[in-house]
Design a protein around this motif. Structure first.
Motif, PDB file in Angstrom:
ATOM      1  N   LEU A  43      53.858  27.249  -2.255  1.00 45.97           N
ATOM      2  CA  LEU A  43      53.925  28.272  -3.302  1.00 45.97           C
ATOM      3  C   LEU A  43      52.718  29.197  -3.241  1.00 45.97           C
ATOM      4  N   VAL A  44      51.560  28.625  -2.920  1.00 47.99           N
ATOM      5  CA  VAL A  44      50.353  29.446  -2.784  1.00 47.99           C
ATOM      6  C   VAL A  44      50.531  30.457  -1.664  1.00 47.99           C
ATOM      7  N   TYR A  45      51.064  30.010  -0.522  1.00 51.12           N
ATOM      8  CA  TYR A  45      51.282  30.930   0.600  1.00 51.12           C
ATOM      9  C   TYR A  45      52.232  32.054   0.195  1.00 51.12           C
ATOM     10  N   LEU A  46      53.353  31.681  -0.408  1.00 51.26           N
ATOM     11  CA  LEU A  46      54.361  32.672  -0.762  1.00 51.26           C
ATOM     12  C   LEU A  46      53.841  33.656  -1.801  1.00 51.26           C
ATOM     13  N   SER A  47      53.188  33.153  -2.838  1.00 50.96           N
ATOM     14  CA  SER A  47      52.696  34.047  -3.890  1.00 50.96           C
ATOM     15  C   SER A  47      51.599  34.962  -3.363  1.00 50.96           C
ATOM     16  N   SER A  48      50.730  34.451  -2.480  1.00 54.04           N
ATOM     17  CA  SER A  48      49.677  35.278  -1.916  1.00 54.04           C
ATOM     18  C   SER A  48      50.263  36.388  -1.055  1.00 54.04           C
ATOM     19  N   PHE A  49      51.253  36.052  -0.235  1.00 53.09           N
ATOM     20  CA  PHE A  49      51.857  37.072   0.619  1.00 53.09           C
ATOM     21  C   PHE A  49      52.548  38.146  -0.211  1.00 53.09           C
ATOM     22  N   ILE A  50      53.309  37.731  -1.206  1.00 54.34           N
ATOM     23  CA  ILE A  50      54.015  38.700  -2.053  1.00 54.34           C
ATOM     24  C   ILE A  50      53.026  39.595  -2.799  1.00 54.34           C
ATOM     25  N   LYS A  51      51.961  38.977  -3.303  1.00 54.63           N
ATOM     26  CA  LYS A  51      50.957  39.764  -4.037  1.00 54.63           C
ATOM     27  C   LYS A  51      50.385  40.873  -3.165  1.00 54.63           C
ATOM     28  N   ASP A  52      49.980  40.520  -1.934  1.00 55.95           N
ATOM     29  CA  ASP A  52      49.358  41.526  -1.073  1.00 55.95           C
ATOM     30  C   ASP A  52      50.371  42.473  -0.452  1.00 55.95           C
ATOM     31  N   TYR A  53      51.471  41.948   0.022  1.00 53.36           N
ATOM     32  CA  TYR A  53      52.419  42.783   0.759  1.00 53.36           C
ATOM     33  C   TYR A  53      53.187  43.733  -0.155  1.00 53.36           C
ATOM     34  N   LEU A  54      53.572  43.240  -1.333  1.00 54.17           N
ATOM     35  CA  LEU A  54      54.373  44.068  -2.230  1.00 54.17           C
ATOM     36  C   LEU A  54      53.550  44.659  -3.374  1.00 54.17           C
ATOM     37  N   LEU A  55      52.925  43.811  -4.179  1.00 51.75           N
ATOM     38  CA  LEU A  55      52.251  44.296  -5.376  1.00 51.75           C
ATOM     39  C   LEU A  55      51.033  45.146  -5.047  1.00 51.75           C
ATOM     40  N   ARG A  56      50.318  44.818  -3.981  1.00 49.36           N
ATOM     41  CA  ARG A  56      49.150  45.594  -3.583  1.00 49.36           C
ATOM     42  C   ARG A  56      49.466  46.647  -2.524  1.00 49.36           C
ATOM     43  N   LEU A  57      50.748  46.838  -2.256  1.00 49.42           N
ATOM     44  CA  LEU A  57      51.258  47.953  -1.450  1.00 49.42           C
ATOM     45  C   LEU A  57      50.901  47.882   0.035  1.00 49.42           C
ATOM     46  N   ALA A  58      50.633  46.693   0.560  1.00 48.81           N
ATOM     47  CA  ALA A  58      50.336  46.587   1.981  1.00 48.81           C
ATOM     48  C   ALA A  58      51.515  47.046   2.829  1.00 48.81           C
ATOM     49  N   PHE A  59      52.748  46.868   2.346  1.00 52.35           N
ATOM     50  CA  PHE A  59      53.925  47.241   3.133  1.00 52.35           C
ATOM     51  C   PHE A  59      53.946  48.729   3.484  1.00 52.35           C
ATOM     52  N   LEU A  60      53.277  49.548   2.677  1.00 53.50           N
ATOM     53  CA  LEU A  60      53.245  50.986   2.965  1.00 53.50           C
ATOM     54  C   LEU A  60      52.337  51.321   4.137  1.00 53.50           C
ATOM     55  N   ASP A  61      51.483  50.387   4.549  1.00 55.33           N
ATOM     56  CA  ASP A  61      50.630  50.587   5.720  1.00 55.33           C
ATOM     57  C   ASP A  61      51.259  50.033   6.989  1.00 55.33           C
ATOM     58  N   GLY A  62      52.579  49.797   6.977  1.00 55.91           N
ATOM     59  CA  GLY A  62      53.294  49.404   8.183  1.00 55.91           C
ATOM     60  C   GLY A  62      52.910  48.015   8.660  1.00 55.91           C
TER      61      GLY A  62
END
Length: 271
Positions: A207-226
């Motif tokens: 759960l820690v892995y999943l929540s950390s990835f979602i937080k950075d990739y989606l909530l912190r907008l990392a996905f917009l940096d490709g």
């Protein structure tokens, strides 16, 4: 630029490739201090050639090392940079204009904004790497670093201001460097947890892995940096669980602490 009565303070170890850029970016500092923890490259010679005093201090952990460095500064007002960071011309100009009034006040310090470069280009969207707010400028009688071995923070005792122009951070030159840093930082964080007798719940690890990835990739907008955003989110999530696994190992196999220390120290000597 005129020299202003404040100290630029840098803690360093084997930073010969970065230290000159860092020191040269702060021409207005009347004092430049590098606290070196035993570099085996040309860090000391380069630092001295670029106008810095060099003081040796065996490694104490990030927080204690920074507090020691504060005591060695020639001035009460201190600007802290890491060796892989440097002022932008915009921030240098803003400091030249506004720093004298800050130093004449009773304020404790100032917040700065950090812009990070990753894989040769600045991050555009990932929030922690675009305008990250950091405490880096302070009066040493009105602020102190926490004693954490890693992820230390500066605690102000009084009012602060904020400078909007950014300073720059060139993140690890390769993913190899990044992974080695993850190993070192995880070791320090796990030791801090051990000292505090923090409980570990391994069943939470997925759960820690999943929540950390979602937080950075989606909530912190990392996905917009490709793909760079994907890589940074994956690395952050991996770090979040590795330090927990390492702490679990320390609890169940205490001799691994000394074994890991020797291995990491051997690597540092080799490089």
């Amino acid at each position: 630029m005129p020299n202003l009565p404040f100290s630029l303070v840098v803690i360093a170890h084997n930073e010969g490739l970065n230290i000159a850029r860092c020191l040269d970016s702060v021409p207005l500092a009347a004092d430049k201090l590098v606290v070196d923890s035993g570099s085996t490259d040309d860090t000391i010679a380069v630092a001295q050639a670029h106008g810095a005093r060099v003081v040796h201090q065996d490694w104490l952990g990030f927080g204690p090392q920074r507090n020691f460095a504060s005591t060695q500064a020639a001035h009460d007002w201190i600007l802290v940079l890491d060796a892989d960071e440097f002022l932008s011309p915009e921030l240098a100009a803003q400091l030249e204009k506004e720093l004298p009034a800050l130093m004449a006040s009773a304020k404790a310090g100032a917040w700065l904004r950090r812009r990070t470069w990753l894989m040769g280009a600045p991050m555009r969207w990932y929030r922690p790497m675009v305008g990250e707010r950091m405490a880096r400028l302070y009066h040493r009688g009105r602020a102190r670093w926490t004693d954490a071995r890693v992820h230390e923070s500066l605690r102000f005792d009084g009012e602060t201001v904020e400078f909007k122009a950014p300073f720059n951070h060139v993140d690890n030159p390769s993913l190899v460097h990044k992974q080695l840093k993850v190993l070192r930082y995880s070791e320090l964080k796990a030791l801090d947890w051990r000292d505090k007798r923090r409980p570990v719940y391994m069943w939470l690890t997925p759960l820690v892995y999943l929540s950390s990835f979602i937080k950075d990739y989606l909530l912190r907008l990392a996905f917009l940096d490709g793909w760079r955003g994907f890589i940074i989110a994956q690395t952050a999530a991996s770090y979040a669980i590795y330090k927990r696994m390492r702490y679990y190992e320390m609890q169940h196999n205490p001799p691994s602490i000394d074994a890991a220390h020797r291995k990491l120290a051997h690597h540092e000597l080799e490089h």
